[in-house]
Design an enzyme around this catalytic site. Sequence first.
Site, PDB file in Angstrom:
ATOM      1  N   ASP A 101       0.838  -1.135   0.032  1.00 43.42           N
ATOM      2  CA  ASP A 101       0.057  -0.037   0.128  1.00 43.42           C
ATOM      3  C   ASP A 101       0.934   1.121  -0.200  1.00 43.42           C
ATOM      4  O   ASP A 101       2.089   1.145   0.273  1.00 43.42           O
ATOM      5  CB  ASP A 101      -0.891  -0.003   1.197  1.00 43.42           C
ATOM      6  N   ASP A 108       0.528   3.544   2.377  1.00 44.35           N
ATOM      7  CA  ASP A 108       0.232   4.071   3.759  1.00 44.35           C
ATOM      8  C   ASP A 108      -0.765   5.161   3.612  1.00 44.35           C
ATOM      9  O   ASP A 108      -1.945   4.705   2.942  1.00 44.35           O
ATOM     10  CB  ASP A 108       1.553   4.423   4.329  1.00 44.35           C
TER      11      ASP A 108
HETATM   12  N1  LIG Z   1       1.206   1.089   5.667  1.00 46.89           N
HETATM   13  C1  LIG Z   1       1.629   0.249   6.601  1.00 46.89           C
HETATM   14  N2  LIG Z   1       2.245   0.792   7.818  1.00 46.89           N
HETATM   15  C2  LIG Z   1       2.825   0.050   8.626  1.00 46.89           C
HETATM   16  N3  LIG Z   1       2.888  -1.366   8.429  1.00 46.89           N
HETATM   17  C3  LIG Z   1       2.611  -1.766   7.294  1.00 46.89           C
HETATM   18  N4  LIG Z   1       2.433  -3.037   6.722  1.00 46.89           N
HETATM   19  C4  LIG Z   1       1.987  -2.881   5.334  1.00 46.89           C
HETATM   20  N5  LIG Z   1       1.567  -1.881   5.172  1.00 46.89           N
HETATM   21  C5  LIG Z   1       1.999  -0.993   6.378  1.00 46.89           C
END
Ligand SMILES: Nc1ncnc2[nH]cnc12
Length: 788
Positions: A702, A704
């Site tokens: 992703d 974030d």
């Molecule tokens: N955005 C994110 N923040 C922290 N850990 C993650 N693991 C996968 N995506 C994450």
Amino acid sequence: MGNPFDDFTSVERRNIFIYIVGIMLYKFGLEAFSGSITLLATDRFNQQNTFTNLAILQGLNQAFQCVGSIAIAPLIKRFPTKNVLSASVFIFGLLSAIIIIIDVSTGGKIPLDGKQRYGAWNSLILFPIYSIIGICHGMVELIRRVIPRDIVGGDVVKLKKMDATVHAFYEVAGTAGAFFSAFLVLRLGNALAPSMTPFLFVFSAIAWTFIGLLDADLENRKRLESLEDRSLLTQIGHGFSHFGLSVYRGVQIIFSSRKFIWLIPGYSIPLFTHRYLESQLTPAFAKRILNQGAYAQIMVGGSNFGELLGAIFVLFFARKIRTPIPWLRLDALCLLIIWILPFSYPAPEDALSYAWTLAAIWIPVSFGWAAGDVSLAAYIQASLAKMEKPDDKVSPLGAVMAFLYSFYIILYAVLGPVLGKVIDNSSKANDGDIRPALIYVGGVMYTVVSVVLMASTFIPKGSFAFNPSLIDDTAIEDEENLVENYHDDFKEPVKIAVIGGSGLYNLEGLEFVAEVSPETPWGKPSDAIIIAKNQAGLHVAFLARHGRGHYLTPTEVPSRANIAALKSLGVEAIIAFSAVGSLREELKPRDFILPSQVIDRTKGIRPSTFFEDGLVAHAMFADPFSAVLEEVIWAQRAVVEDADFHRQKTLICMEGPQFSTRAESNMYRSFGADLINMSVLPEAKLAREAEIAYQMICMSTDYDCWKEHEVAVTVEAVVANLKANTGNAQRLLSAILPGVQEVVESGKATEGLDGSMRFACMTAPEKRSKSAVQKLEFLLPGYYTICN
Ligand SMILES: Nc1ncnc2[nH]cnc12
Ligand SMILES: CSC[C@H]1O[C@H](OP(=O)(O)O)[C@H](O)[C@@H]1O
């Protein structure tokens, strides 16, 4: 014992629920349809050749089911599986209405006085209609077997749980559907009885459209599309030639050794006798001896119920009954029950109660068959999965199943009409009494099959025991072996370990060797450690960071116990997988990244050192990852498909479990971080203290939440991307193992680490706490002594 559905995400649970609703509607409608079409055919075909024609009709339908299942494969590659499923069942529904429409429009009526009143249509029309319906039926039957993988991905444990649950509900609907269709036939007549089927099929088609579209499914199709840029027709043609090739390969495998040859009498022949019982003998008995065809559906209901019980029992006794042998022997014995048919003389007024009695009697018969069939299918999968090679054009498992199924179809097509003729002739010669024929096509034939089946259960190696624990080196399910072969005393050192992160809870493609659960001075690891080996015999330890079933938060992961447990096995190199958020545009979801730096944003609440309570040491951590392992992994980056591979990135580790705020996410970007997760620390620090070479493989899931106008990260998005990446992760792992082995064996992996902690200790020997030294003895034996 936890809830068996805890393994599933809420989205998966929802999809499974929708799928089950659809499958129950479908099966209920299918029972109503197939039951009444059999009765319609027996009623409409001329008295002389009733059962010969019925067998030809059924044989054609089954052959066309085969055609449908072959033709559907290219469609699944092009379109979302659930849409193909919905469309097939929808068309199946429309076709099932054709007979009703023809009958009604030509004057067919509901038989108010109990006498069938058909329209003026030629019975021969049943042949083309039922054959075309066979194509749709075959399509639906195939897709319903592949869709679970699109709902829960390739996780074997989840697949099995889903399959078992679906199977149970399917048979419940089958039992209810069969009983109910008897009632419908009596009320509406043979032609109009399936009038609810089109509606049920349409409802199930609608239900299935609600199954959430899985990114894994989409991703697979995109990949396949790009691989196969051919027209649909070419692909269908390819499907048929591939099927031919599979059958040919299947013949080669089956006749190659005693390990497989017994599958013909063990699998294909009982499948024939079971189907023959339900779709020929039972209707013939109901029509000619009970004088009421509809009662056949009561008996079929009993048979379906027996199947339900059989499948449940196999699951229930999976640990105790490890091979299909006892079930198949039970099946062989139960087949002898068929002798009841030629010796049944129910009074006309007792016909209905006799139908119910036979329904009850069919329960053990079908119980035996289903138990044998389900357990043998699992055995075939377990034994043939071992033969699968990544570059195989034809999967050995697919080939054997294609051959066994084709054998059954041919058997049905050839024997069905011959046996039908025997029944017809007997009926003609004995004024409608088919009991003399039932002696041969029932009693004698089922006894011969019983003897052949029983004898075949003594063919595989090690099968002479009453309840063998292993035949031909294979128990029912390899996964059961995981539990039963469990031994805590695996003595050989295992030098390479894999830590699986979110979405990676087991190793595929490696052979299970043992399961160990070492207790360490820092407690128990996240889960039992699986030891497996690759084809070259290289042993690898696997540990699921959050436990299989993901029950530990990142903060709760017992990293000290994990690293200490791996060290106690002899591990010198760890490859750790992690799902990470991307803080950079160019690190796209599903890309693979090898980080080289770490920023610690955990909150100091995770025990992050082995050195405490009177024994102080400071490990070097300037370069938190192993450059040697990094190079080995980077060299194999080409195996990752449809994603980019990056290196030399900075990973920030936050506490979680909540994801970051947008302000935090931007702040991390301003720190120079490229990726974010919640797991690299203290794992990497502890590996360093344990002198184990450590490299993390990050899979971006992703962006974030730093992108202003885009939706922030959710678990659903993370999981979908992880699922889509499972194949890449497993391929990458297989590809890097030889290189990892080389750097471990040559000592390059631990160069600079070996012995480093001996000199990192600051505490004067006389000041060292005895208990701390004792604990460290487990991790770094002989390093620290006490002078007092
Ligand atoms: N955005 C994110 N923040 C922290 N850990 C993650 N693991 C996968 N995506 C994450
Ligand atoms: C499921 S999203 C957050 C979770 O995923 C990562 O786990 P892992 O590193 O074990 O793959 C991340 O670190 C968080 O723990």
